[in-house]
Design a protein around this motif. Structure first.
Motif, PDB file in Angstrom:
ATOM      1  N   ASN A  21     -10.843  -3.225  -9.019  1.00 38.39           N
ATOM      2  CA  ASN A  21      -9.519  -3.692  -8.635  1.00 38.39           C
ATOM      3  C   ASN A  21      -8.914  -2.708  -7.644  1.00 38.39           C
ATOM      4  OD1 ASN A  21      -7.014  -5.316  -8.916  1.00 38.39           O
ATOM      5  ND2 ASN A  21      -6.230  -3.421  -9.809  1.00 38.39           N
ATOM      6  N   GLU A  61      -5.633  -9.716 -12.600  1.00 35.76           N
ATOM      7  CA  GLU A  61      -4.932  -8.837 -13.529  1.00 35.76           C
ATOM      8  C   GLU A  61      -3.947  -9.611 -14.409  1.00 35.76           C
ATOM      9  OE1 GLU A  61      -5.429  -4.997 -13.348  1.00 35.76           O
ATOM     10  OE2 GLU A  61      -7.200  -6.139 -12.797  1.00 35.76           O
ATOM     11  N   CYS A  68     -11.353  -7.147  -6.389  1.00 36.29           N
ATOM     12  CA  CYS A  68     -10.189  -7.982  -6.672  1.00 36.29           C
ATOM     13  C   CYS A  68      -8.941  -7.180  -6.341  1.00 36.29           C
ATOM     14  CB  CYS A  68     -10.181  -8.448  -8.128  1.00 36.29           C
ATOM     15  SG  CYS A  68     -10.220  -7.096  -9.330  1.00 36.29           S
ATOM     16  N   GLY A  69      -7.790  -7.814  -6.453  1.00 41.40           N
ATOM     17  CA  GLY A  69      -6.556  -7.145  -6.067  1.00 41.40           C
ATOM     18  C   GLY A  69      -6.299  -7.290  -4.581  1.00 41.40           C
TER      19      GLY A  69
END
Length: 398
Positions: free
Chosen positions: A171, A346, A310-311
């Motif tokens: 992330n 998340e 991700c993020g």
């Protein structure tokens, strides 16, 4: 079960809301994202949060008002995202972190428990929405000697592990965090999962852009600006000598370390090299990529087959290219490639943690990740006084 996951990260961009259908428990766990939206904070509230995160003193009364204002925004987000969808039965709210102090060791044996504050009271959210709300996830892990972070590793394990491949789920939010996932056909595979905060994600890049533009820009779109520069390798290697990067997991961090003060030191360090703006921004971006790769090399013994990004940082193409440069033998993908939305992973994870807590009574932490002495049920359950939905527009927090 239909659940909502809510969170706002270190970047304080706004509230990430995910409306999720959840089935199963662990190895049979499945999530279906029905809707994901980002609800920006009002400008004045965002500024106040950033000031408090930066250590600006406020009174207890102001602190309470800030807590309520954040909770109200979270409740509004939960209310709005439900429109046109099935009735939601549960909310999991991470809240807004304004302070995080990891566990500290003294004299190599005595410890000082960590401390973490997430604003946006779950009780307010529950009573404004009429939906049971699980919140304050970190305190139970901290109470038994854990870092209280990262908390999504167990969710990563049951949604993103592979039978034969070694994976890292990386992330890149304001702060970066990783979950290392061994193949789940491996004996005692869950005990071999590891996770930790890798250091800065987007936070220093965003602060650098704000500094260079006097606040006219807040981020480097796709890394286009940094891509025009050349990273200064000596500076990056100097910064990587910082104690946090060498500290073995379990470990966690936040704006308290990698914030405006840290960026200013990076700026001062760079002055002797007469870098262009593009070169300095490229060097700051390189620190994020290099610190992620450095932590893999230091703390993971197995070759990594795949890295799932991700993020918000996964949209920075230049950052992704630099990360691939450091990790040539790993295939860099995104969680999108495996059915998990990169922007809302998340918040989806916190809907699952709430579901595990409220419905399944399943522990949400992995002690080998957070450093906790044993598994814990994570989150405090807040039941609304009146289960009937309230009209948010008629509510006032004073």
């Amino acid at each position: 079960m239909y659940c909502i996951g809510l969170m706002s990260g270190t970047s304080v961009d706004g509230i990430d809301a995910a409306l999720v259908e959840i089935t199963g428990t662990e190895l049979d766990l499945k999530t279906n994202l029905l809707s994901g939206k980002v609800y920006p904070y009002p400008k004045d509230l965002k500024s106040k949060i950033i000031e408090v995160c930066g250590g600006k003193p406020i009174s207890i009364e102001e602190f309470a008002q800030l807590d309520d204002a954040i909770a109200y925004c979270f409740a509004q987000a939960a209310k709005t995202i439900q429109e046109g969808h099935p009735q939601v039965e549960l909310i999991g709210s991470h809240g807004q972190t304004v302070f995080h102090r990891p566990l500290k060791e003294r004299n190599n044996k005595e410890t000082e428990l960590g401390y973490s504050i997430q604003l946006g009271r779950g009780s307010v959210i529950a009573n404004l929405t009429g939906v049971p709300t699980v919140s304050n996830f970190r305190v139970a892990d901290i109470a038994v000697g854990g870092q209280g972070a990262p908390l999504v590793s167990k969710v990563d394990a049951y949604l993103l592990s592979h039978t034969t491949r070694h994976r890292c789920v990386q992330n890149i939010g304001g702060i970066g965090n990783v979950t290392y996932l061994p193949p789940h056909q491996q004996l005692h595979w869950e005990q071999e999962i590891r996770g930790w905060d890798t250091g800065p994600g987007n936070i220093l890049i965003d602060l650098a852009v704000q500094k260079l533009t006097d606040g006219r820009q807040s981020y480097d779109n796709n890394g286009q600006w940094a891509s025009q520069g050349i990273p200064h390798e000596l500076l990056v290697q100097r910064w990587l000598k910082q104690e946090f990067f060498r500290q073995p997991p379990p470990k966690s961090t936040g704006r308290e370390l990698f914030g405006a003060v840290y960026l200013e030191q990076c700026w001062q360090d760079a002055q002797m090299y007469y870098l262009t703006d593009e070169d300095w921004l490229a060097t700051i971006t390189e620190l994020t990529a290099a610190s992620i790769a450095d932590s893999y090399h230091r703390f993971i013994d197995q070759p990594i087959d795949e890295i799932l990004l991700c993020g918000g940082g996964n949209r920075n193409q230049y950052l992704t290219q630099r990360l691939q440069k450091h990790l040539l033998n790993s295939k860099i993908l995104t969680t999108n490639d495996f059915g998990m939305n990169t922007d809302f992973k998340e918040s989806i994870a916190f809907s699952v943690l709430a579901y595990w807590r409220f419905v399944c009574c399943i522990s949400g932490n992995l002690p080998q990740v957070t450093g906790a002495k044993h598994p814990m049920l994570l989150g405090e359950i807040n039941l609304p006084i009146n289960r009937k939905k309230n009209n948010l527009n008629s509510q006032s927090l004073g």
